[in-house]
Design a protein around this motif. Structure first.
Motif, PDB file in Angstrom:
ATOM      1  N   ASP A  93      32.285  95.268  23.840  1.00  0.00           N
ATOM      2  CA  ASP A  93      31.430  95.572  22.692  1.00  0.00           C
ATOM      3  C   ASP A  93      31.047  94.338  21.879  1.00  0.00           C
ATOM      4  OD1 ASP A  93      31.767  98.265  23.298  1.00  0.00           O
ATOM      5  OD2 ASP A  93      33.489  98.477  21.947  1.00  0.00           O
ATOM      6  N   VAL A  94      31.795  93.241  22.053  1.00  0.00           N
ATOM      7  CA  VAL A  94      31.690  92.105  21.141  1.00  0.00           C
ATOM      8  C   VAL A  94      30.466  91.255  21.461  1.00  0.00           C
ATOM      9  CG1 VAL A  94      32.920  90.154  20.123  1.00  0.00           C
ATOM     10  CG2 VAL A  94      34.205  92.110  21.029  1.00  0.00           C
ATOM     11  N   LYS A  95      29.728  90.906  20.417  1.00  0.00           N
ATOM     12  CA  LYS A  95      28.558  90.036  20.557  1.00  0.00           C
ATOM     13  C   LYS A  95      28.659  88.899  19.535  1.00  0.00           C
ATOM     14  CE  LYS A  95      25.411  93.716  22.104  1.00  0.00           C
ATOM     15  NZ  LYS A  95      26.447  94.768  22.163  1.00  0.00           N
ATOM     16  N   GLY A  96      28.092  87.755  19.911  1.00  0.00           N
ATOM     17  CA  GLY A  96      28.036  86.633  18.976  1.00  0.00           C
ATOM     18  C   GLY A  96      29.363  86.000  18.657  1.00  0.00           C
ATOM     19  N   CYS A  97      30.315  86.073  19.587  1.00  0.00           N
ATOM     20  CA  CYS A  97      31.644  85.479  19.388  1.00  0.00           C
ATOM     21  C   CYS A  97      31.943  84.567  20.574  1.00  0.00           C
ATOM     22  CB  CYS A  97      32.701  86.569  19.276  1.00  0.00           C
ATOM     23  SG  CYS A  97      34.404  85.943  19.191  1.00  0.00           S
ATOM     24  N   PRO A  98      31.926  83.254  20.374  1.00  0.00           N
ATOM     25  CA  PRO A  98      32.166  82.317  21.478  1.00  0.00           C
ATOM     26  C   PRO A  98      33.491  82.553  22.201  1.00  0.00           C
ATOM     27  CG  PRO A  98      31.284  81.156  19.572  1.00  0.00           C
ATOM     28  CD  PRO A  98      31.584  82.550  19.109  1.00  0.00           C
ATOM     29  N   ARG A 101      35.949  87.064  28.228  1.00  0.00           N
ATOM     30  CA  ARG A 101      35.318  87.981  29.179  1.00  0.00           C
ATOM     31  C   ARG A 101      35.076  87.308  30.526  1.00  0.00           C
ATOM     32  NH1 ARG A 101      32.158  89.893  24.748  1.00  0.00           N
ATOM     33  NH2 ARG A 101      30.500  88.418  25.279  1.00  0.00           N
ATOM     34  N   GLN A 102      34.536  86.103  30.484  1.00  0.00           N
ATOM     35  CA  GLN A 102      34.233  85.380  31.721  1.00  0.00           C
ATOM     36  C   GLN A 102      35.497  85.150  32.541  1.00  0.00           C
ATOM     37  OE1 GLN A 102      32.351  81.878  30.129  1.00  0.00           O
ATOM     38  NE2 GLN A 102      30.312  82.823  30.029  1.00  0.00           N
ATOM     39  N   ASP A 120      38.268  94.281  33.969  1.00  0.00           N
ATOM     40  CA  ASP A 120      37.060  94.785  33.320  1.00  0.00           C
ATOM     41  C   ASP A 120      37.199  94.693  31.800  1.00  0.00           C
ATOM     42  OD1 ASP A 120      34.894  96.235  32.362  1.00  0.00           O
ATOM     43  OD2 ASP A 120      35.027  97.768  33.921  1.00  0.00           O
ATOM     44  N   PRO A 121      36.310  93.964  31.120  1.00  0.00           N
ATOM     45  CA  PRO A 121      36.374  93.841  29.648  1.00  0.00           C
ATOM     46  C   PRO A 121      36.277  95.176  28.916  1.00  0.00           C
ATOM     47  CG  PRO A 121      34.904  92.195  30.575  1.00  0.00           C
ATOM     48  CD  PRO A 121      35.237  93.137  31.686  1.00  0.00           C
ATOM     49  N   ARG A 122      35.756  96.208  29.574  1.00  0.00           N
ATOM     50  CA  ARG A 122      35.653  97.517  28.945  1.00  0.00           C
ATOM     51  C   ARG A 122      37.017  98.162  28.740  1.00  0.00           C
ATOM     52  NH1 ARG A 122      31.415 100.312  32.916  1.00  0.00           N
ATOM     53  NH2 ARG A 122      32.846  99.263  34.379  1.00  0.00           N
TER      54      ARG A 122
END
Length: 251
Positions: free
Chosen positions: A167-172, A178-179, A187-189
């Motif tokens: 769900d996370v966006k804009g967080c380095p 995740r990568q 799975d990040p989910r």
């Protein structure tokens, strides 16, 4: 003193009942990382009556910790974070059991979990490789946990949420985690996290004049980001909330 012993959790019991209080007292929690996020989580859990802690960290307190870490005081500078965490928890609840482990929660984590089995783990590590290794180990061992994503370089304490890594966006930090997890088939989910919806650009919050001592001679040199007590502690409180709600079977 007897009255204090009997009544200090009166307000907690009034909310969650005697059974809930018993669940928290019986809960075995491990905190990996005892800085701003982990320290605040421990503070809240100790005050909620959690009775058993394993506290893992390699670091000592530095002057730059004073602005955001609840366990950092002038008196604690230069002392191991795990030692101070134990003292703090026992000053709140002398009946608690606290196991301080001064070291890295990466290659040691399997042996630590074997020696000190726990019910729930708080991942408050801010280094990428140990964080990924910890998450991977917990997933494979099916141990419940909550992982804190980036809390630095943010202003809005109300932006923090509990969700999934996907769900996370804009967080380095989240992007890198995740990568790494995808590379090893995770799975990040499926990863529960505390994160901020406040967008952070690469390099935001980094000041060239900030210098922090690299206490441990391993891994890559980390570049410190600016941070506020309000946002860091908000993340720690949400980690503690997830532990409590899990123990009370409300998640």
């Amino acid at each position: 003193m007897e009255t204090l012993k009997e009544n200090w959790l009166f307000r907690t019991e009034s909310l969650i009942g005697a059974e809930g209080l018993h669940r928290l007292a019986s809960l075995r929690v491990m905190a990996c990382g005892v800085g701003g996020v982990g320290g605040m989580a421990l503070e809240a859990l100790a005050r909620s009556g959690v009775g058993y802690f394993v506290v893992v960290d390699c670091d000592v307190f530095h002057p730059t910790n004073l602005n955001r870490q609840i366990l950092a005081t002038r008196e604690s500078l230069g002392k191991p974070k795990t030692t101070i965490a134990k003292e703090r928890i026992l000053s709140i609840n002398p009946e608690a059991t606290v196991i301080p482990i001064q070291g890295f929660a990466d290659s040691q984590i399997i042996s630590i979990l074997q020696s000190y089995p726990v019910d729930f783990v708080i991942d408050a590590i801010d280094s990428l490789n140990p964080k990924v290794q910890l998450i991977s180990t917990l997933m494979h061992k099916n141990i419940p946990f909550i992982s804190s994503m980036g809390a630095a370089a943010r202003f809005d304490a109300s932006s923090f949420r509990i969700g999934k890594l996907s769900d996370v966006k804009g967080c380095p930090l989240s992007r890198k985690v995740r990568q790494r997890l995808r590379r090893i088939g995770i799975d990040p989910r499926h990863i529960p996290v505390v994160y901020s919806t406040e967008m952070v650009k690469e390099g935001q919050g980094i000041a060239s004049y900030i210098q922090e001592e690299n206490f441990y001679e391993r891994g890559r040199q980390r570049i410190p980001r600016g941070s506020l007590a309000t946002t860091v502690m908000a993340a720690g409180l949400l980690c503690a909330q997830e532990v409590i709600m899990w123990a009370l079977k409300k998640t």
